[in-house]
Enzyme design. Structure first.
Site, PDB file in Angstrom:
ATOM      1  N   GLU A 297       0.965  -1.196   0.026  1.00 55.61           N
ATOM      2  CA  GLU A 297      -0.026   0.023   0.008  1.00 55.61           C
ATOM      3  C   GLU A 297       0.687   1.092   0.022  1.00 55.61           C
ATOM      4  O   GLU A 297       1.870   1.387   0.729  1.00 55.61           O
ATOM      5  CB  GLU A 297      -1.039  -0.225   1.209  1.00 55.61           C
TER       6      GLU A 297
ATOM      7  N   CYS B 175      -1.608   4.693  10.081  1.00 59.42           N
ATOM      8  CA  CYS B 175      -0.516   4.266  10.337  1.00 59.42           C
ATOM      9  C   CYS B 175      -0.719   2.679  11.016  1.00 59.42           C
ATOM     10  O   CYS B 175      -1.640   2.520  11.882  1.00 59.42           O
ATOM     11  CB  CYS B 175       0.420   4.734  11.556  1.00 59.42           C
TER      12      CYS B 175
ATOM     13  N   CYS C 217       6.387  -6.424  15.570  1.00 59.00           N
ATOM     14  CA  CYS C 217       6.075  -5.355  16.464  1.00 59.00           C
ATOM     15  C   CYS C 217       4.528  -6.167  16.797  1.00 59.00           C
ATOM     16  O   CYS C 217       3.700  -6.213  16.023  1.00 59.00           O
ATOM     17  CB  CYS C 217       6.010  -4.011  15.961  1.00 59.00           C
TER      18      CYS C 217
ATOM     19  N   CYS D 184       3.369   8.179   1.685  1.00 60.01           N
ATOM     20  CA  CYS D 184       3.971   7.032   2.740  1.00 60.01           C
ATOM     21  C   CYS D 184       4.371   5.901   1.961  1.00 60.01           C
ATOM     22  O   CYS D 184       3.105   5.136   1.185  1.00 60.01           O
ATOM     23  CB  CYS D 184       2.611   7.017   3.725  1.00 60.01           C
TER      24      CYS D 184
ATOM     25  N   CYS E  31       6.425  -7.711   6.985  1.00 60.15           N
ATOM     26  CA  CYS E  31       7.720  -7.375   7.690  1.00 60.15           C
ATOM     27  C   CYS E  31       8.070  -8.438   8.588  1.00 60.15           C
ATOM     28  O   CYS E  31       7.038  -9.055   9.105  1.00 60.15           O
ATOM     29  CB  CYS E  31       7.308  -6.041   8.638  1.00 60.15           C
TER      30      CYS E  31
ATOM     31  N   CYS F 170       1.338  -3.883  15.243  1.00 52.48           N
ATOM     32  CA  CYS F 170       1.278  -3.355  13.789  1.00 52.48           C
ATOM     33  C   CYS F 170       0.485  -4.431  12.876  1.00 52.48           C
ATOM     34  O   CYS F 170       1.136  -5.721  13.051  1.00 52.48           O
ATOM     35  CB  CYS F 170       2.704  -3.322  13.516  1.00 52.48           C
TER      36      CYS F 170
HETATM   37  N1  SAH Z   1       9.064  -0.242   9.877  1.00 49.23           N
HETATM   38  C1  SAH Z   1       9.079   0.979  10.317  1.00 49.23           C
HETATM   39  C2  SAH Z   1       8.279   2.071   9.345  1.00 49.23           C
HETATM   40  C3  SAH Z   1       6.798   1.541   9.109  1.00 49.23           C
HETATM   41  S1  SAH Z   1       5.577   2.008  10.401  1.00 49.23           S
HETATM   42  C4  SAH Z   1       8.921   1.316  11.622  1.00 49.23           C
HETATM   43  O1  SAH Z   1       8.562   0.360  12.413  1.00 49.23           O
HETATM   44  O2  SAH Z   1       9.298   2.460  12.248  1.00 49.23           O
HETATM   45  C5  SAH Z   1       5.475   3.412  10.788  1.00 49.23           C
HETATM   46  C6  SAH Z   1       5.103   3.719  12.020  1.00 49.23           C
HETATM   47  O3  SAH Z   1       3.816   3.379  12.474  1.00 49.23           O
HETATM   48  C7  SAH Z   1       5.977   3.255  13.196  1.00 49.23           C
HETATM   49  O4  SAH Z   1       6.251   3.953  14.148  1.00 49.23           O
HETATM   50  C8  SAH Z   1       5.073   2.154  13.599  1.00 49.23           C
HETATM   51  O5  SAH Z   1       5.485   1.583  14.914  1.00 49.23           O
HETATM   52  C9  SAH Z   1       3.702   2.708  13.710  1.00 49.23           C
HETATM   53  N2  SAH Z   1       2.737   1.862  13.880  1.00 49.23           N
HETATM   54  C10 SAH Z   1       2.798   0.570  13.474  1.00 49.23           C
HETATM   55  N3  SAH Z   1       1.444  -0.095  13.708  1.00 49.23           N
HETATM   56  C11 SAH Z   1       0.575   0.879  14.365  1.00 49.23           C
HETATM   57  C12 SAH Z   1      -0.692   1.219  14.737  1.00 49.23           C
HETATM   58  N4  SAH Z   1      -1.573  -0.109  14.605  1.00 49.23           N
HETATM   59  N5  SAH Z   1      -1.212   2.216  15.401  1.00 49.23           N
HETATM   60  C13 SAH Z   1      -0.283   3.123  15.195  1.00 49.23           C
HETATM   61  N6  SAH Z   1       0.929   3.187  14.834  1.00 49.23           N
HETATM   62  C14 SAH Z   1       1.272   2.057  14.341  1.00 49.23           C
HETATM   63 FE1  SF4 Z   2       7.523  -3.879  10.903  1.00 48.57          FE
HETATM   64 FE2  SF4 Z   2       5.470  -2.794  11.952  1.00 48.57          FE
HETATM   65 FE3  SF4 Z   2       7.478  -3.323  13.418  1.00 48.57          FE
HETATM   66 FE4  SF4 Z   2       7.723  -1.295  11.598  1.00 48.57          FE
HETATM   67  S1  SF4 Z   2       5.984  -1.449  13.455  1.00 48.57           S
HETATM   68  S2  SF4 Z   2       9.098  -2.886  12.391  1.00 48.57           S
HETATM   69  S3  SF4 Z   2       6.349  -2.389   9.819  1.00 48.57           S
HETATM   70  S4  SF4 Z   2       6.182  -4.865  12.357  1.00 48.57           S
END
Ligand code: SAH
Ligand code: SF4
Length: 359
Positions: free
Chosen positions: A91, A337, A115, A104, A111, A118
């Site tokens: 996306e 996000c 996390c 974005c 990934c 996410c």
């Molecule tokens: N992988 C990279 C960039 C992609 S995510 C990273 O983790 O930094 C971009 C941002 O969105 C990151 O700070 C991530 O932690 C946050 N994010 C992920 N899942 C989310 C969610 N469900 N709600 C709000 N922010 C989220």
């Molecule tokens: Fe990967 Fe999501 Fe963690 Fe970013 S926040 S490193 S996209 S698992």
């Protein structure tokens, strides 16, 4: 087979033109037509010799990922779902504001870093995106705007879509170098932001190769909690991560790191967490960006309440930190996000298929 010109890094154009016996300025012209003007029709490249245009038409194309769907939210946020082959989709999200338009961009299909909060992490890792799939997102956004007669263009890029950009280092850096190049997108270093969950060695390499603005996904003020929320912390704990942030900033004085902090109800959002966060980040020139958690099915988390976010913010601000709360955009089209999920082939199905093939 035709050559996809979106697969060329900066120097690729020069090499290619040299192979065709063309002068170096042709490489710059070609790059400008494709990346600056968003043109994919070689006949339209009128300042190039007819013979060269014919040759390009015969051997090359400009091929971004195929669009599966294109939706616009009530607030103007636009999301493209793009096909990156073999059942994988990624996306790209366009976020217009009054004075700028941010894109974005995704860097991987899925990934691997898992996390817990996410959606992308939940679906697992499929593969790194190629250069054409990364820069193709920016090309496509600008090209679509132009095709719609829209005068806006992307003014800022955030590498905050699906995937961990530093885990796809070479392709992401090659794409960002095109973003910064005056013959391509000409964005200033500060208008391109890379967000990482904290891959320490690659942060050092990034500072040398392409020192764009850095955002670090912190999300917890101590190792115990961060080990749980951002599992890569077990490999690169906070002490190492903070030291890497300082090294990054030393290479680009006057810059700051943006620390991202997702607000999870009852998990990381108390006043005690805020106080711990202040101590943690105090050595690093930084801004804090609080991101209200964006829910997705079966996440197991809820978003912190507005008063909890305000209280957390006040504690940080009182300590002299610069704090912003991210406004959630495009949530009616699941473009916020952490909601980017695309359609990554699920691992179980792949395993079944392998068994079928083997059988
Ligand atoms: N992988 C990279 C960039 C992609 S995510 C990273 O983790 O930094 C971009 C941002 O969105 C990151 O700070 C991530 O932690 C946050 N994010 C992920 N899942 C989310 C969610 N469900 N709600 C709000 N922010 C989220
Ligand atoms: Fe990967 Fe999501 Fe963690 Fe970013 S926040 S490193 S996209 S698992």
């Amino acid at each position: 087979m035709t050559v996809n010109l979106l697969e060329f890094e900066k120097n690729g154009f020069a090499q290619f033109c040299a192979e065709l016996g063309e002068k170096p300025f042709r490489a710059r012209q070609l790059m400008r037509w494709i990346h600056q003007s968003g043109v994919d029709d070689f006949d339209a490249m009128t300042d190039m010799a007819k013979s060269l245009r014919v040759e390009l038409k015969r051997t090359c194309e400009v091929r971004p990922p195929k669009v599966i769907s294109d939706s616009t939210a009530g607030d103007g946020t636009r999301k493209w779902l793009l096909d990156v082959n073999a059942g994988n989709a990624i996306e790209t999200v366009f976020i217009p504001e009054r004075t700028r338009s941010t894109l974005c961009v995704s860097s991987q299909a899925g990934c691997a870093l898992e996390c817990t909060f996410c959606a992308t992490g939940r679906q697992g890792f499929n593969r790194n995106l190629t250069l054409s799939e990364i820069i193709g997102q920016l090309w496509l956004a600008n090209h679509s705007l132009a095709a719609d007669g829209d005068e806006r263009r992307v003014t800022n890029v955030v590498m905050m879509g699906m995937g961990e950009p530093l885990a796809n280092f070479d392709n992401v850096v090659a794409a960002m170098q095109l973003m910064l190049d005056d013959n391509a997108y000409g964005l200033s270093r500060r208008r391109v932001t890379l967000s990482t969950s904290g891959l320490v060695p690659q942060m050092d390499r990034l500072g040398d190769a392409c020192p764009v603005a850095l955002a670090v996904s912190l999300h917890a003020p101590n190792d115990t909690l961060r080990d749980e929320l951002v599992p890569i912390n077990r490999k690169y704990p906070l002490k190492q991560l903070m030291a890497a942030c300082l090294r990054y900033i030393e290479k680009a004085p006057r810059d700051f790191v943006t620390f991202e902090y997702v607000m999870l109800d009852g998990v990381n959002d108390t006043v005690a967490h805020a106080r711990e966060l202040i101590r943690l980040v105090s050595p690093v020139p930084c801004k804090i960006n609080l991101i209200p958690f964006n829910p997705f099915p079966n996440s197991g988390y809820t978003r912190s309440s507005v008063p909890a976010i305000e209280r957390f913010k006040d504690v940080l601000t009182t300590a002299g930190l610069i704090v912003t709360v991210r406004r959630t955009r495009g949530d009616d089209i699941d473009a916020a996000c952490g909601q980017l999920a695309g359609r990554v082939q699920d691992k179980t199905r792949r395993r079944e298929r392998r068994i079928e093939v083997a059988g």
